[in-house]
Design a protein around this motif. Structure first.
Motif: not given
Length: 472
Positions: A123-125, A287, A289, A307
Protein backbone atom coordinates in the motif's frame (compact mmCIF):
# COMPACT_ATOMS: atom_id res chain seq x y z
CA UNK A 1 -2.51 -7.29 7.71
CA UNK A 2 -2.57 -11.08 7.93
CA UNK A 3 -2.29 -12.85 11.26
CA UNK A 4 1.32 -13.16 12.35
CA UNK A 5 2.59 -10.58 9.87
CA UNK A 6 5.45 -8.50 11.30
CA UNK A 7 6.18 -5.12 9.77
CA UNK A 8 9.51 -3.40 10.33
CA UNK A 9 9.51 0.40 10.49
CA UNK A 10 11.94 2.46 8.41
CA UNK A 11 12.43 6.22 8.05
CA UNK A 12 13.52 6.15 4.40
CA UNK A 13 13.42 3.29 1.90
CA UNK A 14 15.04 3.67 -1.51
CA UNK A 15 14.04 1.13 -4.15
CA UNK A 16 16.84 0.70 -6.68
CA UNK A 17 20.60 0.80 -6.21
CA UNK A 18 21.64 2.56 -9.41
CA UNK A 19 23.47 5.93 -9.50
CA UNK A 20 20.42 7.83 -8.31
CA UNK A 21 19.47 5.32 -5.63
CA UNK A 22 22.83 4.84 -3.96
CA UNK A 23 23.63 8.57 -4.23
CA UNK A 24 20.35 9.31 -2.45
CA UNK A 25 21.20 6.77 0.27
CA UNK A 26 24.65 8.25 0.88
CA UNK A 27 23.28 11.80 0.90
CA UNK A 28 20.67 10.67 3.45
CA UNK A 29 23.44 9.33 5.68
CA UNK A 30 25.31 12.62 5.39
CA UNK A 31 22.17 14.42 6.58
CA UNK A 32 21.74 12.09 9.53
CA UNK A 33 18.83 10.10 8.10
CA UNK A 34 18.59 6.35 8.45
CA UNK A 35 18.37 4.89 4.94
CA UNK A 36 17.44 1.43 3.69
CA UNK A 37 18.51 0.67 0.12
CA UNK A 38 16.77 -2.21 -1.69
CA UNK A 39 18.33 -3.61 -4.85
CA UNK A 40 16.85 -6.45 -6.89
CA UNK A 41 20.00 -7.34 -8.82
CA UNK A 42 23.38 -5.58 -8.54
CA UNK A 43 24.44 -2.26 -7.06
CA UNK A 44 25.25 0.34 -9.66
CA UNK A 45 22.21 -0.46 -11.78
CA UNK A 46 22.18 -0.55 -15.55
CA UNK A 47 24.65 2.34 -15.81
CA UNK A 48 27.48 0.51 -14.05
CA UNK A 49 26.75 -3.09 -14.98
CA UNK A 50 25.32 -2.94 -18.49
CA UNK A 51 25.36 0.57 -19.95
CA UNK A 52 27.53 3.61 -19.26
CA UNK A 53 30.62 1.89 -17.87
CA UNK A 54 30.79 -1.07 -20.31
CA UNK A 55 30.29 1.26 -23.28
CA UNK A 56 33.07 3.56 -22.07
CA UNK A 57 35.43 0.60 -21.62
CA UNK A 58 34.88 -0.23 -25.29
CA UNK A 59 35.22 3.37 -26.51
CA UNK A 60 38.38 3.77 -24.41
CA UNK A 61 39.86 0.63 -25.99
CA UNK A 62 38.93 1.82 -29.46
CA UNK A 63 40.59 5.17 -28.80
CA UNK A 64 43.80 3.51 -27.64
CA UNK A 65 43.90 1.27 -30.70
CA UNK A 66 43.45 4.31 -32.91
CA UNK A 67 46.60 5.84 -31.37
CA UNK A 68 48.89 3.28 -33.00
CA UNK A 69 50.01 5.53 -35.92
CA UNK A 70 50.69 8.39 -33.49
CA UNK A 71 52.79 6.16 -31.23
CA UNK A 72 54.94 5.28 -34.24
CA UNK A 73 55.34 9.00 -35.00
CA UNK A 74 56.61 9.43 -31.43
CA UNK A 75 59.24 6.77 -31.95
CA UNK A 76 57.39 4.16 -29.89
CA UNK A 77 57.61 1.01 -31.95
CA UNK A 78 57.80 -2.72 -31.50
CA UNK A 79 54.53 -2.80 -29.56
CA UNK A 80 52.11 -5.59 -30.42
CA UNK A 81 48.77 -3.81 -30.67
CA UNK A 82 46.63 -6.65 -31.98
CA UNK A 83 43.19 -6.52 -30.48
CA UNK A 84 41.92 -9.35 -28.26
CA UNK A 85 38.19 -9.22 -27.48
CA UNK A 86 38.45 -11.74 -24.63
CA UNK A 87 40.99 -9.59 -22.80
CA UNK A 88 38.77 -6.54 -23.24
CA UNK A 89 35.75 -8.39 -21.84
CA UNK A 90 37.84 -9.53 -18.86
CA UNK A 91 39.00 -5.95 -18.28
CA UNK A 92 35.41 -4.71 -18.49
CA UNK A 93 34.36 -7.27 -15.87
CA UNK A 94 37.26 -6.27 -13.61
CA UNK A 95 36.38 -2.57 -13.78
CA UNK A 96 32.69 -3.19 -13.12
CA UNK A 97 33.48 -5.42 -10.14
CA UNK A 98 35.94 -2.87 -8.72
CA UNK A 99 33.44 -0.03 -8.97
CA UNK A 100 30.58 -2.11 -7.58
CA UNK A 101 32.74 -3.20 -4.64
CA UNK A 102 33.52 0.45 -4.03
CA UNK A 103 29.81 1.31 -3.84
CA UNK A 104 29.18 -1.57 -1.43
CA UNK A 105 32.02 -0.30 0.76
CA UNK A 106 30.63 3.24 0.71
CA UNK A 107 27.20 1.96 1.76
CA UNK A 108 28.78 0.05 4.63
CA UNK A 109 30.90 3.01 5.74
CA UNK A 110 27.83 5.26 5.69
CA UNK A 111 25.88 2.70 7.74
CA UNK A 112 23.29 2.23 5.00
CA UNK A 113 21.10 -0.84 5.38
CA UNK A 114 21.46 -2.77 2.12
CA UNK A 115 18.81 -5.34 1.29
CA UNK A 116 18.75 -7.49 -1.84
CA UNK A 117 15.38 -8.56 -3.19
CA UNK A 118 12.34 -7.57 -5.25
CA UNK A 119 10.44 -4.69 -3.63
CA UNK A 120 6.69 -4.27 -4.14
CA UNK A 121 4.35 -1.70 -2.63
CA UNK A 122 1.61 -3.38 -0.59
CA UNK A 123 0.00 0.00 0.00
CA UNK A 124 1.16 3.63 0.14
CA UNK A 125 3.29 3.12 3.25
CA UNK A 126 4.20 -0.57 3.19
CA UNK A 127 6.69 -2.43 1.01
CA UNK A 128 7.18 -6.15 0.72
CA UNK A 129 10.64 -7.46 -0.19
CA UNK A 130 10.99 -10.94 -1.64
CA UNK A 131 14.35 -12.70 -1.71
CA UNK A 132 14.06 -16.41 -2.42
CA UNK A 133 11.88 -17.93 0.28
CA UNK A 134 12.22 -14.89 2.52
CA UNK A 135 9.57 -12.17 2.52
CA UNK A 136 9.95 -9.06 4.69
CA UNK A 137 7.53 -6.18 5.16
CA UNK A 138 8.58 -2.60 5.87
CA UNK A 139 6.47 0.35 6.95
CA UNK A 140 8.04 3.49 5.49
CA UNK A 141 7.76 7.15 6.44
CA UNK A 142 9.23 8.11 3.04
CA UNK A 143 10.05 6.12 -0.08
CA UNK A 144 12.12 6.95 -3.17
CA UNK A 145 11.46 4.94 -6.34
CA UNK A 146 14.69 4.68 -8.35
CA UNK A 147 14.03 1.55 -10.40
CA UNK A 148 15.36 2.90 -13.70
CA UNK A 149 14.39 1.89 -17.23
CA UNK A 150 14.98 -0.88 -19.75
CA UNK A 151 15.24 -0.84 -23.55
CA UNK A 152 12.31 -2.28 -25.46
CA UNK A 153 12.72 -3.78 -28.92
CA UNK A 154 10.77 -1.91 -31.65
CA UNK A 155 7.60 -3.65 -32.85
CA UNK A 156 9.10 -3.92 -36.34
CA UNK A 157 11.70 -6.33 -34.98
CA UNK A 158 9.41 -9.34 -34.95
CA UNK A 159 12.05 -12.03 -34.52
CA UNK A 160 14.12 -12.88 -31.48
CA UNK A 161 17.72 -13.71 -32.25
CA UNK A 162 21.06 -13.73 -30.46
CA UNK A 163 22.25 -11.64 -33.40
CA UNK A 164 19.87 -8.77 -32.57
CA UNK A 165 21.22 -6.84 -29.59
CA UNK A 166 20.02 -4.13 -27.24
CA UNK A 167 22.19 -1.76 -25.18
CA UNK A 168 22.71 -4.20 -22.31
CA UNK A 169 23.82 -6.97 -24.70
CA UNK A 170 26.12 -5.42 -27.29
CA UNK A 171 29.07 -5.03 -24.91
CA UNK A 172 28.97 -8.70 -23.97
CA UNK A 173 29.51 -9.79 -27.56
CA UNK A 174 32.35 -12.36 -27.67
CA UNK A 175 33.53 -11.28 -31.13
CA UNK A 176 33.95 -8.19 -33.26
CA UNK A 177 31.37 -8.43 -36.09
CA UNK A 178 32.58 -8.27 -39.66
CA UNK A 179 29.49 -6.22 -40.52
CA UNK A 180 27.51 -4.44 -37.81
CA UNK A 181 24.15 -2.81 -38.50
CA UNK A 182 23.22 -0.04 -36.03
CA UNK A 183 19.66 1.27 -35.75
CA UNK A 184 19.41 4.53 -33.79
CA UNK A 185 20.89 7.98 -33.25
CA UNK A 186 21.14 8.23 -29.46
CA UNK A 187 24.48 8.44 -27.67
CA UNK A 188 24.85 4.68 -27.16
CA UNK A 189 24.12 3.95 -30.83
CA UNK A 190 26.72 6.48 -31.96
CA UNK A 191 29.27 5.16 -29.46
CA UNK A 192 28.61 1.60 -30.67
CA UNK A 193 29.11 2.66 -34.28
CA UNK A 194 32.25 4.66 -33.55
CA UNK A 195 34.06 2.16 -31.34
CA UNK A 196 33.19 -1.01 -33.28
CA UNK A 197 34.36 0.67 -36.49
CA UNK A 198 37.69 1.45 -34.80
CA UNK A 199 37.89 -2.15 -33.54
CA UNK A 200 37.50 -3.56 -37.04
CA UNK A 201 33.82 -3.81 -37.96
CA UNK A 202 32.27 -2.44 -41.13
CA UNK A 203 29.43 -0.37 -39.66
CA UNK A 204 26.21 0.89 -41.22
CA UNK A 205 24.01 3.29 -39.20
CA UNK A 206 20.29 3.65 -39.91
CA UNK A 207 18.40 6.66 -38.59
CA UNK A 208 14.63 6.43 -38.70
CA UNK A 209 12.12 9.01 -39.93
CA UNK A 210 13.23 12.64 -40.10
CA UNK A 211 15.23 12.78 -36.87
CA UNK A 212 18.76 12.83 -38.31
CA UNK A 213 21.73 13.43 -36.03
CA UNK A 214 20.64 15.22 -32.83
CA UNK A 215 23.33 17.88 -32.35
CA UNK A 216 24.17 21.39 -33.49
CA UNK A 217 24.26 21.42 -37.27
CA UNK A 218 28.04 21.99 -37.37
CA UNK A 219 28.68 18.95 -35.18
CA UNK A 220 26.29 16.89 -37.32
CA UNK A 221 28.25 17.87 -40.41
CA UNK A 222 31.62 17.11 -38.81
CA UNK A 223 30.43 13.76 -37.46
CA UNK A 224 29.20 12.78 -40.91
CA UNK A 225 32.60 13.72 -42.35
CA UNK A 226 34.43 11.64 -39.75
CA UNK A 227 32.14 8.67 -40.29
CA UNK A 228 32.75 8.85 -44.04
CA UNK A 229 36.51 9.09 -43.47
CA UNK A 230 36.38 5.95 -41.32
CA UNK A 231 34.16 4.12 -43.83
CA UNK A 232 31.11 4.15 -41.56
CA UNK A 233 27.98 4.33 -43.72
CA UNK A 234 25.04 6.41 -42.48
CA UNK A 235 21.59 6.05 -44.03
CA UNK A 236 19.16 8.71 -42.89
CA UNK A 237 15.37 9.11 -42.99
CA UNK A 238 14.41 5.46 -43.20
CA UNK A 239 11.54 3.40 -41.86
CA UNK A 240 12.31 -0.05 -40.49
CA UNK A 241 10.07 -2.59 -42.22
CA UNK A 242 11.34 -5.98 -41.14
CA UNK A 243 14.24 -8.10 -39.95
CA UNK A 244 15.15 -11.68 -40.75
CA UNK A 245 17.80 -14.12 -39.57
CA UNK A 246 20.01 -15.91 -42.06
CA UNK A 247 22.45 -18.76 -41.63
CA UNK A 248 25.31 -16.41 -40.78
CA UNK A 249 23.70 -13.13 -39.85
CA UNK A 250 20.79 -10.70 -40.02
CA UNK A 251 19.04 -8.88 -42.84
CA UNK A 252 17.36 -5.55 -42.37
CA UNK A 253 14.73 -4.16 -44.77
CA UNK A 254 14.05 -0.42 -44.69
CA UNK A 255 12.01 2.06 -46.66
CA UNK A 256 13.74 5.26 -47.72
CA UNK A 257 12.14 8.69 -47.68
CA UNK A 258 11.59 8.18 -51.41
CA UNK A 259 9.51 5.03 -50.71
CA UNK A 260 12.21 2.74 -52.05
CA UNK A 261 12.76 -0.54 -50.20
CA UNK A 262 16.29 -1.80 -49.59
CA UNK A 263 17.66 -4.81 -47.74
CA UNK A 264 21.00 -4.83 -45.91
CA UNK A 265 22.91 -7.78 -44.50
CA UNK A 266 25.10 -7.86 -41.40
CA UNK A 267 26.64 -10.20 -38.89
CA UNK A 268 24.72 -8.52 -36.05
CA UNK A 269 22.11 -5.82 -35.58
CA UNK A 270 22.27 -3.34 -32.70
CA UNK A 271 18.97 -1.61 -31.90
CA UNK A 272 18.71 1.34 -29.53
CA UNK A 273 15.08 0.63 -28.77
CA UNK A 274 12.92 2.86 -26.61
CA UNK A 275 13.67 2.93 -22.90
CA UNK A 276 10.62 2.30 -20.73
CA UNK A 277 10.29 2.67 -16.93
CA UNK A 278 10.81 -0.38 -14.71
CA UNK A 279 7.50 -0.21 -12.88
CA UNK A 280 5.85 -3.57 -13.61
CA UNK A 281 6.74 -5.19 -10.31
CA UNK A 282 6.62 -2.09 -8.09
CA UNK A 283 2.90 -2.37 -7.35
CA UNK A 284 2.29 1.38 -7.74
CA UNK A 285 -0.85 0.65 -9.77
CA UNK A 286 -2.52 -0.36 -6.50
CA UNK A 287 -2.93 3.24 -5.38
CA UNK A 288 -2.85 5.29 -8.56
CA UNK A 289 0.38 7.27 -8.67
CA UNK A 290 0.08 9.71 -11.56
CA UNK A 291 1.96 8.53 -14.66
CA UNK A 292 2.17 9.73 -18.23
CA UNK A 293 0.97 7.70 -21.23
CA UNK A 294 4.22 5.73 -21.35
CA UNK A 295 4.17 4.89 -17.66
CA UNK A 296 6.82 7.34 -16.43
CA UNK A 297 6.04 8.68 -12.96
CA UNK A 298 5.04 12.32 -12.80
CA UNK A 299 6.86 14.29 -10.08
CA UNK A 300 6.92 17.92 -8.95
CA UNK A 301 9.97 20.16 -8.45
CA UNK A 302 10.69 18.27 -5.22
CA UNK A 303 10.65 14.86 -6.97
CA UNK A 304 7.50 14.02 -5.00
CA UNK A 305 4.85 11.98 -6.78
CA UNK A 306 1.09 12.49 -6.54
CA UNK A 307 1.21 10.39 -3.37
CA UNK A 308 2.65 12.34 -0.45
CA UNK A 309 5.83 10.73 0.97
CA UNK A 310 6.54 8.75 -2.23
CA UNK A 311 9.26 10.26 -4.41
CA UNK A 312 10.64 9.14 -7.78
CA UNK A 313 13.95 9.91 -9.47
CA UNK A 314 15.99 9.09 -12.57
CA UNK A 315 14.88 7.04 -15.54
CA UNK A 316 11.56 6.11 -13.97
CA UNK A 317 10.49 9.77 -14.25
CA UNK A 318 9.82 11.93 -17.28
CA UNK A 319 12.70 13.61 -19.08
CA UNK A 320 16.13 12.49 -20.30
CA UNK A 321 17.33 9.07 -19.21
CA UNK A 322 20.78 10.01 -17.92
CA UNK A 323 22.73 9.06 -14.80
CA UNK A 324 23.59 12.72 -14.15
CA UNK A 325 19.88 13.51 -13.87
CA UNK A 326 19.26 10.58 -11.51
CA UNK A 327 22.14 11.55 -9.22
CA UNK A 328 21.01 15.18 -9.05
CA UNK A 329 17.39 14.23 -8.37
CA UNK A 330 18.30 11.56 -5.81
CA UNK A 331 20.32 13.92 -3.64
CA UNK A 332 17.70 16.65 -3.97
CA UNK A 333 14.83 14.34 -2.97
CA UNK A 334 16.64 13.40 0.23
CA UNK A 335 17.35 17.04 0.99
CA UNK A 336 13.65 17.80 0.62
CA UNK A 337 12.78 14.94 2.96
CA UNK A 338 15.23 16.33 5.53
CA UNK A 339 13.61 19.76 5.37
CA UNK A 340 15.84 21.47 2.82
CA UNK A 341 14.89 23.45 -0.28
CA UNK A 342 17.17 22.24 -3.07
CA UNK A 343 16.77 23.31 -6.68
CA UNK A 344 17.00 20.94 -9.63
CA UNK A 345 17.26 22.71 -12.97
CA UNK A 346 18.14 20.46 -15.92
CA UNK A 347 18.20 23.27 -18.49
CA UNK A 348 21.95 22.92 -18.99
CA UNK A 349 22.23 19.16 -18.58
CA UNK A 350 25.09 18.40 -20.98
CA UNK A 351 24.81 16.01 -23.90
CA UNK A 352 27.91 13.80 -23.87
CA UNK A 353 28.87 11.19 -26.48
CA UNK A 354 32.09 9.19 -26.31
CA UNK A 355 32.57 8.88 -30.06
CA UNK A 356 36.04 9.19 -31.61
CA UNK A 357 36.53 12.09 -31.03
CA UNK A 358 33.97 12.79 -28.26
CA UNK A 359 31.11 15.28 -28.35
CA UNK A 360 29.89 17.69 -25.67
CA UNK A 361 26.93 20.01 -26.16
CA UNK A 362 25.26 22.50 -23.80
CA UNK A 363 22.73 25.24 -24.44
CA UNK A 364 21.10 26.45 -27.64
CA UNK A 365 22.23 25.36 -31.11
CA UNK A 366 22.61 27.29 -34.34
CA UNK A 367 19.32 25.71 -35.43
CA UNK A 368 17.66 27.33 -32.38
CA UNK A 369 19.16 30.69 -33.35
CA UNK A 370 17.66 30.46 -36.83
CA UNK A 371 14.30 29.08 -35.68
CA UNK A 372 13.72 31.73 -33.02
CA UNK A 373 15.32 34.65 -34.83
CA UNK A 374 17.92 35.25 -32.13
CA UNK A 375 20.45 37.99 -32.86
CA UNK A 376 23.60 36.01 -32.09
CA UNK A 377 27.33 35.89 -32.67
CA UNK A 378 28.75 32.48 -33.59
CA UNK A 379 32.33 31.30 -33.81
CA UNK A 380 33.91 27.90 -34.45
CA UNK A 381 37.53 27.49 -33.45
CA UNK A 382 39.17 24.55 -35.27
CA UNK A 383 41.17 22.21 -33.04
CA UNK A 384 43.78 21.89 -35.81
CA UNK A 385 44.87 25.40 -34.75
CA UNK A 386 45.36 24.33 -31.12
CA UNK A 387 48.95 23.61 -30.10
CA UNK A 388 48.20 20.80 -27.66
CA UNK A 389 45.90 19.11 -30.16
CA UNK A 390 48.81 19.15 -32.62
CA UNK A 391 51.16 17.56 -30.06
CA UNK A 392 48.72 14.78 -29.22
CA UNK A 393 47.58 14.23 -32.83
CA UNK A 394 44.00 15.09 -31.88
CA UNK A 395 43.43 17.94 -34.30
CA UNK A 396 40.01 16.90 -35.60
CA UNK A 397 36.94 18.83 -34.53
CA UNK A 398 36.22 22.29 -33.15
CA UNK A 399 34.74 24.32 -30.31
CA UNK A 400 31.68 26.41 -31.17
CA UNK A 401 30.42 29.28 -29.03
CA UNK A 402 27.11 31.10 -29.48
CA UNK A 403 26.44 34.39 -27.70
CA UNK A 404 23.71 37.01 -27.66
CA UNK A 405 24.79 39.98 -29.79
CA UNK A 406 23.01 42.53 -27.60
CA UNK A 407 23.95 41.29 -24.12
CA UNK A 408 27.15 39.29 -24.85
CA UNK A 409 25.73 36.47 -22.69
CA UNK A 410 26.91 33.05 -23.84
CA UNK A 411 23.94 30.93 -24.93
CA UNK A 412 25.50 27.68 -26.12
CA UNK A 413 28.81 25.84 -26.31
CA UNK A 414 29.34 22.79 -28.51
CA UNK A 415 32.47 20.76 -29.07
CA UNK A 416 33.57 17.75 -31.04
CA UNK A 417 37.16 16.92 -30.32
CA UNK A 418 39.51 15.42 -27.75
CA UNK A 419 38.94 16.93 -24.31
CA UNK A 420 35.26 17.67 -24.94
CA UNK A 421 33.99 15.53 -22.06
CA UNK A 422 36.29 17.11 -19.47
CA UNK A 423 35.67 20.63 -20.77
CA UNK A 424 31.88 20.10 -20.67
CA UNK A 425 31.85 20.83 -16.92
CA UNK A 426 33.23 24.28 -17.66
CA UNK A 427 30.65 24.74 -20.41
CA UNK A 428 27.84 24.00 -17.95
CA UNK A 429 29.22 26.30 -15.26
CA UNK A 430 29.58 29.17 -17.71
CA UNK A 431 25.99 28.87 -18.91
CA UNK A 432 24.63 28.38 -15.39
CA UNK A 433 26.26 31.64 -14.24
CA UNK A 434 25.01 33.45 -17.38
CA UNK A 435 28.60 34.26 -18.26
CA UNK A 436 29.33 37.02 -20.72
CA UNK A 437 32.06 36.96 -23.36
CA UNK A 438 34.23 39.14 -21.11
CA UNK A 439 33.88 36.65 -18.23
CA UNK A 440 35.32 33.95 -20.46
CA UNK A 441 38.11 36.08 -21.90
CA UNK A 442 39.35 37.57 -18.64
CA UNK A 443 41.02 34.49 -17.00
CA UNK A 444 44.37 33.08 -18.07
CA UNK A 445 44.19 29.64 -19.70
CA UNK A 446 46.86 26.96 -19.33
CA UNK A 447 49.23 26.70 -22.29
CA UNK A 448 49.35 24.41 -24.10
CA UNK A 449 45.92 22.88 -23.43
CA UNK A 450 42.72 21.91 -25.17
CA UNK A 451 41.01 24.58 -23.05
CA UNK A 452 42.72 27.31 -25.03
CA UNK A 453 40.38 26.37 -27.86
CA UNK A 454 37.44 27.61 -25.77
CA UNK A 455 39.27 30.88 -25.09
CA UNK A 456 39.98 31.47 -28.77
CA UNK A 457 36.43 30.53 -29.80
CA UNK A 458 35.16 33.32 -27.53
CA UNK A 459 37.77 35.75 -28.82
CA UNK A 460 36.74 34.79 -32.34
CA UNK A 461 33.22 36.08 -31.68
CA UNK A 462 34.59 39.59 -32.01
CA UNK A 463 37.50 38.92 -34.35
CA UNK A 464 40.22 38.72 -31.69
CA UNK A 465 41.30 35.06 -31.96
CA UNK A 466 45.05 34.84 -32.54
CA UNK A 467 45.31 31.37 -34.03
CA UNK A 468 42.45 31.65 -36.48
CA UNK A 469 42.25 33.44 -39.81
CA UNK A 470 39.99 36.51 -39.89
CA UNK A 471 36.37 35.86 -40.86
CA UNK A 472 35.12 38.04 -43.69
Amino acid sequence: MVVGEISQERDLVIIGGGPGGYSAAIRAAQLGLSATLIEQSQLGGVCLNEGCIPSKVFTHAAGKLAEKPHLQDLGISGIDMEFNINQLLAYKTKIIKRLRTGIEKLCKENKIELIYGKATFLDENRIGVENGHQFDIFTCKNTIIATGSSPVMPLEVTIRSTRILLAHEIFNLPEIPDDLLVMGNDYIALEVASCFAALGSHVTIFIENQSGLPFDESINKELLRLFKKRKVSLINKVKLLSTAETEDGITLTVQSDKNREETFAGSYLYVSGERMPNIETTGIARFGIHQNDQGFIKVDENMESSIKSIYAIGDVTEGPRLAAKAIKQGKAAVEVISGGKPEVDLTFLPTIVHTLPPIASVGITEQDVKEHGIDARICEFPMRSNGYAAITANSEGFIKVISDTNTSIVLGIHMIGEGAVELSSSFVQLLEMAAKEEDMKFPSYAHPSYGEGLFEAVEGLVGQAIHMAPID
